[in-house]
Design a protein around this motif. Structure first.
Motif, PDB file in Angstrom:
ATOM      1  N   ARG A  16       1.047  -7.010   2.986  1.00 54.23           N
ATOM      2  CA  ARG A  16       0.182  -6.200   2.138  1.00 54.23           C
ATOM      3  C   ARG A  16       0.942  -4.945   1.623  1.00 54.23           C
ATOM      4  NH1 ARG A  16      -4.225  -6.215   7.155  1.00 54.23           N
ATOM      5  NH2 ARG A  16      -2.434  -6.515   8.264  1.00 54.23           N
ATOM      6  N   ILE A  17       2.034  -4.624   2.215  1.00 55.91           N
ATOM      7  CA  ILE A  17       2.766  -3.450   1.868  1.00 55.91           C
ATOM      8  C   ILE A  17       4.109  -3.908   1.932  1.00 55.91           C
ATOM      9  CG2 ILE A  17       3.523  -1.153   2.331  1.00 55.91           C
ATOM     10  CD1 ILE A  17       0.954  -0.452   3.790  1.00 55.91           C
ATOM     11  N   LYS A  20       7.478  -3.055   4.049  1.00 54.70           N
ATOM     12  CA  LYS A  20       6.787  -1.885   4.770  1.00 54.70           C
ATOM     13  C   LYS A  20       7.618  -1.130   5.981  1.00 54.70           C
ATOM     14  CE  LYS A  20       2.714  -1.667   8.194  1.00 54.70           C
ATOM     15  NZ  LYS A  20       1.854  -2.437   8.544  1.00 54.70           N
ATOM     16  N   ARG A  23      10.356   1.149   4.150  1.00 55.52           N
ATOM     17  CA  ARG A  23       9.605   2.065   2.854  1.00 55.52           C
ATOM     18  C   ARG A  23       9.886   3.358   3.416  1.00 55.52           C
ATOM     19  NH1 ARG A  23       3.859   1.397   0.195  1.00 55.52           N
ATOM     20  NH2 ARG A  23       3.497   3.408  -1.043  1.00 55.52           N
ATOM     21  N   THR A 213      -2.674  -0.417   4.471  1.00 54.57           N
ATOM     22  CA  THR A 213      -2.883  -0.558   3.014  1.00 54.57           C
ATOM     23  C   THR A 213      -2.242   0.479   2.411  1.00 54.57           C
ATOM     24  OG1 THR A 213      -4.847   0.888   3.274  1.00 54.57           O
ATOM     25  CG2 THR A 213      -5.323  -1.635   3.513  1.00 54.57           C
ATOM     26  N   GLU A 214      -2.172   0.719   0.986  1.00 56.76           N
ATOM     27  CA  GLU A 214      -1.835   1.870   0.434  1.00 56.76           C
ATOM     28  C   GLU A 214      -2.487   3.212   0.855  1.00 56.76           C
ATOM     29  OE1 GLU A 214       0.972   2.200  -1.234  1.00 56.76           O
ATOM     30  OE2 GLU A 214       1.472   0.122  -1.606  1.00 56.76           O
ATOM     31  N   GLU A 215      -3.780   3.103   0.862  1.00 56.95           N
ATOM     32  CA  GLU A 215      -4.492   4.209   1.275  1.00 56.95           C
ATOM     33  C   GLU A 215      -4.159   4.677   2.824  1.00 56.95           C
ATOM     34  OE1 GLU A 215      -5.872   1.352  -0.064  1.00 56.95           O
ATOM     35  OE2 GLU A 215      -6.378   2.195  -1.824  1.00 56.95           O
ATOM     36  N   TRP A 217      -1.247   4.273   4.099  1.00 57.47           N
ATOM     37  CA  TRP A 217      -0.117   4.874   3.943  1.00 57.47           C
ATOM     38  C   TRP A 217      -0.003   6.451   3.579  1.00 57.47           C
ATOM     39  CZ3 TRP A 217       4.601   2.278   5.172  1.00 57.47           C
ATOM     40  CH2 TRP A 217       5.729   3.013   5.034  1.00 57.47           C
ATOM     41  N   ARG A 218      -0.904   6.679   2.629  1.00 60.36           N
ATOM     42  CA  ARG A 218      -1.040   8.012   2.148  1.00 60.36           C
ATOM     43  C   ARG A 218      -1.677   8.960   3.227  1.00 60.36           C
ATOM     44  NH1 ARG A 218      -1.940   5.408  -2.693  1.00 60.36           N
ATOM     45  NH2 ARG A 218      -4.114   5.613  -2.582  1.00 60.36           N
TER      46      ARG A 218
END
Length: 235
Positions: A16-17, A20, A23, A213-215, A217-218
């Motif tokens: 998914r990332i 990861k 990163r 998810t990207e959300e 992560w932020r």
């Protein structure tokens, strides 16, 4: 006291990332936070990263962890459990005549871990009577008031709580997904960190964030910055 090992589990096949585990998170590879916390705790005789990726291995070594062997194909697939990874590491070290009494499994995507938290967790296990110490956080909303879909309609899962006040419901916790400190002998018998005498370390919502998810992560980066501010930027 027996020796202790920190095992950071970081395989390379994140779907998914992508990448990861290495990163950049708030300026440096996310795995570096786990390594730094383990080093700062000063309670481990060995700090190692279990990975199937040479790229992860090089970054791990750069930040101070050991990678004495590469993870096997059997424990690097999508279906391998954390327990299988830990058992493989423990058995491989024993083949090399390195025996540990205590261990801590640390996930590589948990930047909220600190050396002090790891130290407290290992000390709890060493006091005796405890097989595993697990960080937990209370559900932000009482799961007893949860709802499910039934034929395109929403219904309460547990009708018996329909008139219960939120403050009267029992607090339920869930695993933070950050680390597990444990006795190696108990784990080798149970082969599961959720079996045995388990003690909690209760964390706040600000110290916990799943990153899938990207959300996520932020959000984790925002929470981490807030957490640093709260702690006086000493992390």
């Amino acid at each position: 006291m027996g020796k202790s090992i920190a095992i950071i589990t970081a395989r390379g096949g994140s779907k998914r990332i992508p990448k990861k585990n290495i990163r950049e998170f708030c300026g440096k590879p996310i795995i570096s936070y786990a390594i730094q916390a383990a080093l700062e705790s000063k309670v481990f005789d060995e700090i190692m990263v279990s990975t199937d990726s040479q790229e992860i291995a090089e970054i791990a070594k750069k930040y101070g962890a050991n990678v004495p062997f590469i993870r096997s194909a059997e424990t690097a697939n999508d279906y391998a459990t954390t327990s299988e990874v830990l058992l493989e590491v423990i058995e491989e070290y024993e083949k090399r005549n390195q025996v540990f009494e205590y261990a801590c499994c640390i996930y590589p995507t948990a930047p909220f871990i600190t050396g002090e938290k790891l130290k407290i967790a290992i000390e709890k296990v060493k006091k005796g009577g405890i097989d595993t110490v697990i960080p937990v956080v209370a559900f932000s909303y009482p799961p007893q008031r949860g709802m499910i879909l039934d034929k395109e309609r929403i219904v309460l899962k547990w009708l018996e709580y329909i008139n219960s006040r939120t403050q009267d419901l029992e607090i339920i916790y869930h695993d933070c997904g950050q680390f597990y400190s444990f006795r190696v002998d108990s784990f080798k018998i149970n082969k599961n960190l959720m079996i045995g005498n388990i003690a909690p370390m209760i964390f706040s919502e600000l110290e916990v964030q799943d990153i899938d998810t990207e959300e996520d992560w932020r959000l984790a980066e925002l929470k981490y910055k807030l957490y640093r501010e709260k702690m006086g930027n000493v992390l």
